[in-house]
Write an enzyme that holds these catalytic residues in place. Structure first.
Site, PDB file in Angstrom:
ATOM      1  N   TYR A 113       0.797  -1.236   0.000  1.00 21.75           N
ATOM      2  CA  TYR A 113       0.000   0.000   0.000  1.00 21.75           C
ATOM      3  C   TYR A 113       0.829   1.285   0.000  1.00 21.75           C
ATOM      4  O   TYR A 113       0.703   2.111  -0.887  1.00 21.75           O
ATOM      5  CB  TYR A 113      -0.956   0.007   1.203  1.00 21.75           C
ATOM      6  CG  TYR A 113      -1.947  -1.117   1.135  1.00 21.75           C
ATOM      7  CD1 TYR A 113      -2.899  -1.149   0.124  1.00 21.75           C
ATOM      8  CD2 TYR A 113      -1.912  -2.171   2.039  1.00 21.75           C
ATOM      9  CE1 TYR A 113      -3.802  -2.201   0.021  1.00 21.75           C
ATOM     10  CE2 TYR A 113      -2.807  -3.223   1.949  1.00 21.75           C
ATOM     11  CZ  TYR A 113      -3.751  -3.230   0.935  1.00 21.75           C
ATOM     12  OH  TYR A 113      -4.632  -4.263   0.833  1.00 21.75           O
ATOM     13  N   PRO A 145     -11.205  -0.901  -1.989  1.00 23.12           N
ATOM     14  CA  PRO A 145     -12.351  -1.741  -2.358  1.00 23.12           C
ATOM     15  C   PRO A 145     -13.650  -1.137  -1.824  1.00 23.12           C
ATOM     16  O   PRO A 145     -13.622  -0.234  -0.982  1.00 23.12           O
ATOM     17  CB  PRO A 145     -12.048  -3.052  -1.630  1.00 23.12           C
ATOM     18  CG  PRO A 145     -11.291  -2.630  -0.421  1.00 23.12           C
ATOM     19  CD  PRO A 145     -10.524  -1.387  -0.773  1.00 23.12           C
ATOM     20  N   SER A 162      -5.731 -15.246   4.215  1.00 23.32           N
ATOM     21  CA  SER A 162      -5.575 -14.599   5.511  1.00 23.32           C
ATOM     22  C   SER A 162      -4.491 -15.291   6.342  1.00 23.32           C
ATOM     23  O   SER A 162      -4.456 -16.521   6.432  1.00 23.32           O
ATOM     24  CB  SER A 162      -6.909 -14.666   6.249  1.00 23.32           C
ATOM     25  OG  SER A 162      -6.743 -14.149   7.533  1.00 23.32           O
ATOM     26  N   SER A 221     -10.007 -12.548  -5.065  1.00 19.15           N
ATOM     27  CA  SER A 221     -10.221 -12.601  -3.627  1.00 19.15           C
ATOM     28  C   SER A 221     -11.607 -13.125  -3.315  1.00 19.15           C
ATOM     29  O   SER A 221     -12.572 -12.745  -3.975  1.00 19.15           O
ATOM     30  CB  SER A 221     -10.070 -11.192  -3.064  1.00 19.15           C
ATOM     31  OG  SER A 221     -10.034 -11.236  -1.692  1.00 19.15           O
ATOM     32  N   GLN A 222     -11.675 -13.998  -2.315  1.00 19.13           N
ATOM     33  CA  GLN A 222     -12.988 -14.423  -1.849  1.00 19.13           C
ATOM     34  C   GLN A 222     -13.433 -13.477  -0.734  1.00 19.13           C
ATOM     35  O   GLN A 222     -12.723 -13.317   0.261  1.00 19.13           O
ATOM     36  CB  GLN A 222     -12.941 -15.860  -1.302  1.00 19.13           C
ATOM     37  CG  GLN A 222     -14.307 -16.302  -0.847  1.00 19.13           C
ATOM     38  CD  GLN A 222     -14.395 -17.609  -0.077  1.00 19.13           C
ATOM     39  OE1 GLN A 222     -15.250 -17.748   0.795  1.00 19.13           O
ATOM     40  NE2 GLN A 222     -13.552 -18.565  -0.404  1.00 19.13           N
TER      41      GLN A 222
HETATM   42  N1  COA Z   1     -15.272 -31.280   0.969  1.00 17.01           N
HETATM   43  C1  COA Z   1     -16.379 -30.754   1.510  1.00 17.01           C
HETATM   44  N2  COA Z   1     -16.429 -29.500   2.033  1.00 17.01           N
HETATM   45  C2  COA Z   1     -15.310 -28.769   1.979  1.00 17.01           C
HETATM   46  C3  COA Z   1     -14.118 -29.257   1.413  1.00 17.01           C
HETATM   47  C4  COA Z   1     -14.133 -30.599   0.892  1.00 17.01           C
HETATM   48  N3  COA Z   1     -13.066 -31.145   0.352  1.00 17.01           N
HETATM   49  N4  COA Z   1     -13.170 -28.328   1.507  1.00 17.01           N
HETATM   50  C5  COA Z   1     -13.739 -27.254   2.105  1.00 17.01           C
HETATM   51  N5  COA Z   1     -15.031 -27.534   2.404  1.00 17.01           N
HETATM   52  C6  COA Z   1     -16.001 -26.677   3.089  1.00 17.01           C
HETATM   53  C7  COA Z   1     -15.384 -26.033   4.314  1.00 17.01           C
HETATM   54  O1  COA Z   1     -15.472 -26.853   5.442  1.00 17.01           O
HETATM   55  C8  COA Z   1     -16.218 -24.776   4.434  1.00 17.01           C
HETATM   56  O2  COA Z   1     -17.448 -25.120   5.021  1.00 17.01           O
HETATM   57  P1  COA Z   1     -18.379 -23.992   5.759  1.00 17.01           P
HETATM   58  O3  COA Z   1     -18.957 -23.167   4.662  1.00 17.01           O
HETATM   59  O4  COA Z   1     -19.386 -24.837   6.438  1.00 17.01           O
HETATM   60  O5  COA Z   1     -17.476 -23.253   6.660  1.00 17.01           O
HETATM   61  C9  COA Z   1     -16.492 -24.404   3.010  1.00 17.01           C
HETATM   62  O6  COA Z   1     -16.334 -25.592   2.257  1.00 17.01           O
HETATM   63  C10 COA Z   1     -15.580 -23.323   2.483  1.00 17.01           C
HETATM   64  O7  COA Z   1     -14.249 -23.767   2.489  1.00 17.01           O
HETATM   65  P2  COA Z   1     -13.243 -23.396   1.313  1.00 17.01           P
HETATM   66  O8  COA Z   1     -13.997 -23.114   0.080  1.00 17.01           O
HETATM   67  O9  COA Z   1     -12.193 -24.439   1.242  1.00 17.01           O
HETATM   68  O10 COA Z   1     -12.640 -22.029   1.677  1.00 17.01           O
HETATM   69  P3  COA Z   1     -12.266 -21.317   3.006  1.00 17.01           P
HETATM   70  O11 COA Z   1     -13.497 -20.835   3.659  1.00 17.01           O
HETATM   71  O12 COA Z   1     -11.343 -22.145   3.803  1.00 17.01           O
HETATM   72  O13 COA Z   1     -11.508 -20.053   2.402  1.00 17.01           O
HETATM   73  C11 COA Z   1      -9.625 -18.751   1.836  1.00 17.01           C
HETATM   74  C12 COA Z   1     -10.242 -20.157   1.811  1.00 17.01           C
HETATM   75  C13 COA Z   1      -8.245 -18.814   1.250  1.00 17.01           C
HETATM   76  C14 COA Z   1     -10.482 -17.810   1.016  1.00 17.01           C
HETATM   77  C15 COA Z   1      -9.578 -18.300   3.323  1.00 17.01           C
HETATM   78  O14 COA Z   1      -8.737 -19.132   4.072  1.00 17.01           O
HETATM   79  C16 COA Z   1      -9.057 -16.913   3.468  1.00 17.01           C
HETATM   80  O15 COA Z   1      -7.872 -16.706   3.627  1.00 17.01           O
HETATM   81  N6  COA Z   1      -9.943 -15.911   3.437  1.00 17.01           N
HETATM   82  C17 COA Z   1      -9.568 -14.535   3.518  1.00 17.01           C
HETATM   83  C18 COA Z   1      -9.541 -13.924   2.151  1.00 17.01           C
HETATM   84  C19 COA Z   1      -9.382 -12.449   2.262  1.00 17.01           C
HETATM   85  O16 COA Z   1      -8.577 -11.954   3.001  1.00 17.01           O
HETATM   86  N7  COA Z   1     -10.207 -11.746   1.492  1.00 17.01           N
HETATM   87  C20 COA Z   1     -10.234 -10.318   1.536  1.00 17.01           C
HETATM   88  C21 COA Z   1      -9.062  -9.699   0.897  1.00 17.01           C
HETATM   89  S1  COA Z   1      -9.181  -7.966   0.978  1.00 17.01           S
END
Ligand code: COA
Length: 658
Positions: A90, A103, A445, A545-546
């Protein structure tokens, strides 16, 4: 996404109880780096890179020396990468904040019956901010716990405490993130209200009493009347904050020569947040238009000057119901922003507006208009900033798309990570549009660690490339079974990298740390950081990004390179919202085409999964729309219209309401 738990960080011994960010081993990072870049380079480029990396990592070489220094740094600091990362991501970036850096969260469209509805909404929202601020001031925010991959770990809460207390000061060489630490004397508690490009100080605590919603509404009504007075109107100084950071730093120095301007700047820099009361922006309010309006205000002819981009939180309330929040990104990530805005919207859904008749209006001192002394030089600077903003606005190509056919529940049923699956779909979409893989950034994150922010998941994995090639070779040479295996391989590789990143073992922060350490030690920059591969691998043509939400709203942002896409997605149980941005002046990119390609990728992947389950394939709901695969703006508006709205319920008519 983090979940809320009732335990506060104070109960947990604060963020000091969290582990420190680990420092990856040098050979691991160098091996991963080569694996990440190999398929993005020509053979010749990679050959050269391999030799450079080998030399850097040689026993007793520069790499080991820098690694040792980083180890020492990690022992002495709470987080060895934080400062390097903040500057690199930044504060060293001179580009204008709107579109390029800040954003926005876009709220569901509001249906205001008239100006008084709009002000009631604003008063209700500010009341929510004050409610949230009470939690923050008491450091009583419940600790977030990680969900998804490696669920259950406590997360660092520091970012929350910067939401309403920080300010990004422009600098000629580097910006500064100023944090107001609470000291003996409490900070003045005020909000700045922007209306018709004018700025007003709204004190939210008067005589030790926090204003209630009725008071806030009264003050907002006064502000609108003051802003309406044409003869009192001052130039749109906020436009200066939309300029490049160096230009704004220079303009600010000019403004600072006048004591009137110094006082006004001081009030803005120390406020809690801005509330921007925007004029209506025009008849078309599609999701894509609302996203652009949140990012840049529609330019100098619309609400572009009704902003102050250095302030982290600017709530936007448009007379046409176009509402949201635009954020200066350096103090916190999108996830923290989502938690805060969801708190506010839930406060508004859950508590009907409390516009009870209260204390006499005349007891409240009138809000103050901020004054500016503008010389001819400042007028000239304003006009240059306005021109640049105008060009930025015209250049932004935004497409908000909603896939209604399925969401993360379907993906979970395939025993796949929804996030990894969407990332692979983005890779397939990009390859179909452009015929090559590109360096991709996905934010991960690292809040599991003290002062943790993010690292990068490099989603353009070799496994993803193998899958997209099989899907696009046109010869149907791979069977569905092979394609399915390649999809599973791509998802496994993506998930593996995600876990590396969220546990602090990814390569980007580490390489940045090594590079910045070399700079700090005033060493000649090691070849590895001057190599073409390093440059290519750091041009994130896909910046993704998610940002998931539990309330109906979505996040959007601009691309980070001139020939790139910003792709922000919000996976829900049964649908996925995707915001794609790019620049019109890049002949290679087109946001609508990219959205269509993502839809096609997601539909193809679903079909592949269904076929391989040897189930009766489900009817391809997207099939008919193949020719017009991106939902039209009209369709998006229809979808949006069925979303829950924030309703401002007022018990009685407001005396003096407009
Ligand atoms: N089988 C079945 N379910 C699964 C699975 C599998 N193999 N792998 C994951 N899942 C499920 C998880 O348990 C989770 O369930 P929930 O919705 O009940 O909690 C769901 O699917 C989502 O998991 P997943 O898609 O793997 O993603 P995550 O939530 O772990 O997110 C990141 C991954 C990288 C996005 C997250 O760790 C992160 O860092 N987020 C921050 C991003 C950020 O900073 N964004 C803003 C930037 S400004």
């Amino acid at each position: 996404m983090p979940v809320l738990n009732r335990e506060t960080s104070k109960d947990k011994g604060g963020d000091n109880a969290l582990p420190k960010l680990p420092l990856p081993e040098l050979p691991d990072t160098l091996a991963r780096y080569q694996r990440c870049v190999k398929h993005l380079l020509t053979e010749e480029q990679f050959h050269r890179t391999k030799a450079i990396v080998q030399q850097f990592g040689a026993p007793g070489g520069v790499g080991e020396h820098l690694q040792q220094k980083l180890k020492e740094r990690s022992e002495k600091t709470a987080n060895w990468v934080y400062e390097y990362w903040l500057n690199d991501m930044y504060l060293n970036n001179h580009l204008p904040l709107p579109v390029n850096s800040s954003p926005a969260m876009v709220f569901p469209p509001q249906h205001f019956g008239g100006p008084s509805d709009c002000l009631r909404f604003a008063a209700h929202l500010i009341s929510g901010v004050l409610d949230y601020k009470t939690l923050l001031d008491a450091r009583a925010l419940p600790v977030d716990y990680a969900r998804g991959q490696l669920a259950g770990t406590a997360m660092c809460m520091e970012q929350y405490y910067r939401l309403f207390t920080s300010y990004r000061l422009p600098g000629p060489h580097r910006d500064t993130l100023v944090a107001q630490e609470s000291c003996v004397m409490p900070e003045p508690e005020h909000i700045i209200v922007a209306c018709k490009n004018q700025f007003f100080v709204l004190d939210v605590v008067i005589n030790f009493r926090r204003l209630n919603e009725r008071d806030l509404l009264t003050q907002l009504e006064r502000i609108v009347r003051m802003a309406d007075s044409e003869e009192e109107r001052l130039p749109p100084i906020g436009l200066l904050t939309t300029d490049g950071r160096t230009e704004w730093a220079e303009s600010r120095a000019v403004l600072m020569r006048e004591s009137t301007n110094r006082d006004s700047l001081d009030m803005i820099e120390r406020c809690m947040c801005l509330v921007c009361l925007d004029d209506a922006s025009g008849p078309e309010i599609s999701d894509s238009t609302r996203a652009t309006l949140m990012l840049h205000g529609g330019g100098p002819g619309k609400n572009g000057g009704n902003r102050w981009y250095d302030k982290p939180m600017q709530f936007i309330i448009g007379a046409d119901g176009c509402c949201g929040v635009v954020c200066e990104h350096s103090p916190f990530e999108g996830i923290v922003l989502v938690q805060c805005t969801e708190h506010l919207l839930k406060y508004m859904y859950g508590s009907p507006s409390k516009l009870v008749r209260a204390a006499s209006v005349s007891e409240l001192p009138a809000p103050r208009r901020l004054r500016w002394k503008c010389t001819a030089e400042i007028h000239k600077l304003l006009s240059a900033s306005a021109d640049k903003l105008h060009r930025l606005v015209r250049n932004l190509d935004m497409n908000v798309y909603r896939l209604d056919v399925y969401g993360k529940e379907f993906i979970k049923k395939q025993k796949m990570s929804p996030d990894a699956y969407i990332q692979v779909a983005l890779q397939l979409a990009y390859y179909r549009c452009h015929g090559r893989p590109v360096s991709t950034y996905e934010s991960a994150s690292i809040r599991r660690f003290r002062e943790g922010r993010v690292d990068n998941i490099r989603s353009a994995t070799p496994e993803a490339l193998a899958f997209v090639k099989a899907m696009t070779d046109g010869k149907l040479s791979s069977s569905d079974k092979e394609k399915m295996e390649l999809l599973q391989g791509a998802i496994a590789a993506q998930t593996k990298y995600t876990i590396l990143a969220i546990t602090g073992m990814a390569i980007d922060n580490h390489l940045l740390g090594l590079r910045e350490m070399a700079r700090e030690l005033k060493m000649e920059m090691p070849e590895i950081f001057k190599d073409e591969a390093y440059v290519i691998s750091n041009q994130f043509i896909l910046s993704t990004s998610q940002v998931p939400t539990t309330v109906e709203m979505f996040c959007c942002y601009g691309p980070v390179v001139p020939n790139g896409y910003g792709a922000c997605y919000n996976p829900q149980s049964d649908h996925i919202v995707l915001c794609v941005s790019s620049f019109h002046d890049c002949p290679q990119t087109c946001s609508a085409d990219f959205s269509k390609a993502v839809e096609r990728a997601l539909m193809d992947m679903k079909e592949l999964c269904n076929t391989n389950q040897q189930k009766q394939p489900e009817p391809r709901q997207g099939a008919e729309s193949k020719g017009k695969s991106t939902a039209s703006e009209g369709e998006l508006s229809k979808n949006q219209a069925s979303l829950p709205k924030v309703v401002v319920k007022t018990a009685d008519p407001v005396p003096g309401g407009r």
